[in-house]
Enzyme design. Structure first.
Site, PDB file in Angstrom:
ATOM      1  N   ALA A  67       0.842  -1.202   0.000  1.00 14.63           N
ATOM      2  CA  ALA A  67       0.000   0.000   0.000  1.00 14.63           C
ATOM      3  C   ALA A  67       0.875   1.249   0.000  1.00 14.63           C
ATOM      4  O   ALA A  67       1.365   1.685  -1.041  1.00 14.63           O
ATOM      5  CB  ALA A  67      -0.938  -0.031   1.196  1.00 14.63           C
ATOM      6  N   ARG A  68       1.074   1.852   1.152  1.00 11.60           N
ATOM      7  CA  ARG A  68       1.918   3.024   1.323  1.00 11.60           C
ATOM      8  C   ARG A  68       2.699   2.883   2.627  1.00 11.60           C
ATOM      9  O   ARG A  68       2.196   2.326   3.613  1.00 11.60           O
ATOM     10  CB  ARG A  68       1.075   4.305   1.353  1.00 11.60           C
ATOM     11  CG  ARG A  68       0.461   4.678   0.015  1.00 11.60           C
ATOM     12  CD  ARG A  68       1.516   5.102  -0.991  1.00 11.60           C
ATOM     13  NE  ARG A  68       0.967   5.610  -2.237  1.00 11.60           N
ATOM     14  CZ  ARG A  68       0.750   4.867  -3.327  1.00 11.60           C
ATOM     15  NH1 ARG A  68       1.026   3.570  -3.297  1.00 11.60           N
ATOM     16  NH2 ARG A  68       0.272   5.421  -4.431  1.00 11.60           N
ATOM     17  N   ASP A 112       7.019  -3.384  -0.288  1.00 12.68           N
ATOM     18  CA  ASP A 112       7.275  -2.686  -1.543  1.00 12.68           C
ATOM     19  C   ASP A 112       7.279  -1.186  -1.322  1.00 12.68           C
ATOM     20  O   ASP A 112       7.655  -0.427  -2.216  1.00 12.68           O
ATOM     21  CB  ASP A 112       6.207  -3.058  -2.588  1.00 12.68           C
ATOM     22  CG  ASP A 112       6.592  -2.584  -3.981  1.00 12.68           C
ATOM     23  OD1 ASP A 112       7.775  -2.714  -4.349  1.00 12.68           O
ATOM     24  OD2 ASP A 112       5.710  -2.079  -4.710  1.00 12.68           O
ATOM     25  N   GLU A 159      10.663   6.866   2.255  1.00 10.17           N
ATOM     26  CA  GLU A 159      10.882   6.237   0.956  1.00 10.17           C
ATOM     27  C   GLU A 159      11.594   7.227   0.043  1.00 10.17           C
ATOM     28  O   GLU A 159      11.115   8.359  -0.112  1.00 10.17           O
ATOM     29  CB  GLU A 159       9.541   5.823   0.341  1.00 10.17           C
ATOM     30  CG  GLU A 159       9.672   4.988  -0.901  1.00 10.17           C
ATOM     31  CD  GLU A 159       8.340   4.454  -1.407  1.00 10.17           C
ATOM     32  OE1 GLU A 159       8.031   4.721  -2.587  1.00 10.17           O
ATOM     33  OE2 GLU A 159       7.623   3.794  -0.623  1.00 10.17           O
ATOM     34  N   HIS A 172       9.382  -0.058  -4.369  1.00 11.01           N
ATOM     35  CA  HIS A 172       8.104   0.417  -4.913  1.00 11.01           C
ATOM     36  C   HIS A 172       7.958  -0.046  -6.360  1.00 11.01           C
ATOM     37  O   HIS A 172       7.671   0.748  -7.272  1.00 11.01           O
ATOM     38  CB  HIS A 172       8.005   1.933  -4.818  1.00 11.01           C
ATOM     39  CG  HIS A 172       6.590   2.412  -4.697  1.00 11.01           C
ATOM     40  ND1 HIS A 172       6.221   3.497  -3.915  1.00 11.01           N
ATOM     41  CD2 HIS A 172       5.439   1.958  -5.255  1.00 11.01           C
ATOM     42  CE1 HIS A 172       4.910   3.697  -4.012  1.00 11.01           C
ATOM     43  NE2 HIS A 172       4.418   2.775  -4.823  1.00 11.01           N
TER      44      HIS A 172
END
Length: 301
Positions: free
Chosen positions: A216-217, A240, A245, A264
């Site tokens: 997701a985030r 991911d 980030e 990502h």
């Protein structure tokens, strides 16, 4: 109607457009013309999204994203301008990543890959998805695509969503469901309600040896709390997305055996433009014809 898109090679993918539509390419560099005339904008997908440009676009009517996530743009799009995401274009590729990451982590393929780079034959026993339970936190289109893949691996599936429906619980059910899950897949949009959802309390309720998969985030997960649980060997994670980030090179998560991390990359697959741009062309035709737009972001997603 002037339209900006970020990829020159995507122009044919828009399909036939009305003669009144002019398409120009803006990839984040020098604007091809006066932004004040742009009515339909597909922003470049950059690490630092050019959200400030909306202030120089008084004629803007639509911001059409190539991504499924819209949280970066929600606070910046003015009233009266429609913000639309590209949900659906990334469903299968993201679900594929989540299932692959779960399988790779549970079967310790990341460990074997590291040993391969060291030219070391290192047999070990791993877990298995077969016969386990997966909790999908975010039972939308991507969550359902993940569920189908994990069911094919022999897992039982439980689901959580924002609104309860038959067979789907809500966040209020997490305390009861987390202790039974072998794999927890997070695939909710980032909103004020979901930011920090996976905190120390959430992680403490997961069973020993369970796997957290975040597709997701990064801000949905408390990175410090997760790092502590993985460092202790109690949980594993497949990420991911991270917060921050990109993950700093000196962050301790990199060195933990129980952490599988990708940059990502869930939606970064071949044929991405071919999936993203036909819906954009359809949106342009809808706007030109005065028809309702699809995938309008409301309540943050």
């Amino acid at each position: 109607m002037k339209v900006w898109i970020p990829h020159a090679e995507a122009r044919p993918l828009l399909g036939e457009l009305p003669e009144t539509v002019t398409v120009e390419v803006f990839d984040g560099g020098e604007p091809p013309s006066d932004p004040a005339d742009v009515e339909f904008w597909v922003p470049p997908s950059l690490r630092n999204d050019p959200v400030d440009m909306v202030g120089s676009m008084p004629a803007l009517r639509v911001v059409q994203l190539l991504s499924a996530g819209a949280e970066v743009w929600v606070p910046h799009v003015p009233d009266g301008v429609a913000l639309c995401d590209n949900r659906g274009a990334h469903t299968e590729s993201t679900a594929e990543w989540a299932a692959a990451a779960a399988l790779a982590s549970v079967r310790h393929l990341d460990f074997f890959a590291r040993k391969q780079s060291e030219h070391e034959w290192a047999p070990r026993t791993s877990g298995t998805l077969w016969g386990g339970t997966a909790l999908i936190v975010g039972a939308g289109s991507i969550g359902e695509a993940v569920a189908r893949r994990l069911e094919a691996c022999g897992m039982d599936i439980t689901r959580i969503a924002r609104t309860a429906r038959p067979g789907v619980g809500t966040v209020a059910d997490l305390p009861e469901l987390l202790p039974a899950a072998d794999v927890v897949v997070v695939i909710v949009p980032l909103t004020p309600e979901t930011e920090g959802l996976v905190d120390a309390d959430f992680l403490s309720r997961m069973k020993d040896g369970a796997l957290l998969v975040n597709a997701a985030r990064g801000k949905i997960v408390d990175t410090g709390a997760l790092t502590a649980e993985v460092a202790a060997g109690r949980l594993r994670c497949a990420l991911d997305v991270t917060e921050p980030e990109p993950l700093p090179a000196d962050h301790p998560l990199w060195g933990l055996e129980g952490a599988l991390i990708t940059p990502h990359a869930g939606g970064a697959v071949e044929g991405l433009l071919e999936r993203c741009y036909p819906p954009v062309g359809e949106q342009i035709r809808r706007l030109a014809a005065g028809e309702p737009l699809a995938n309008v972001v409301e309540h943050g997603y």
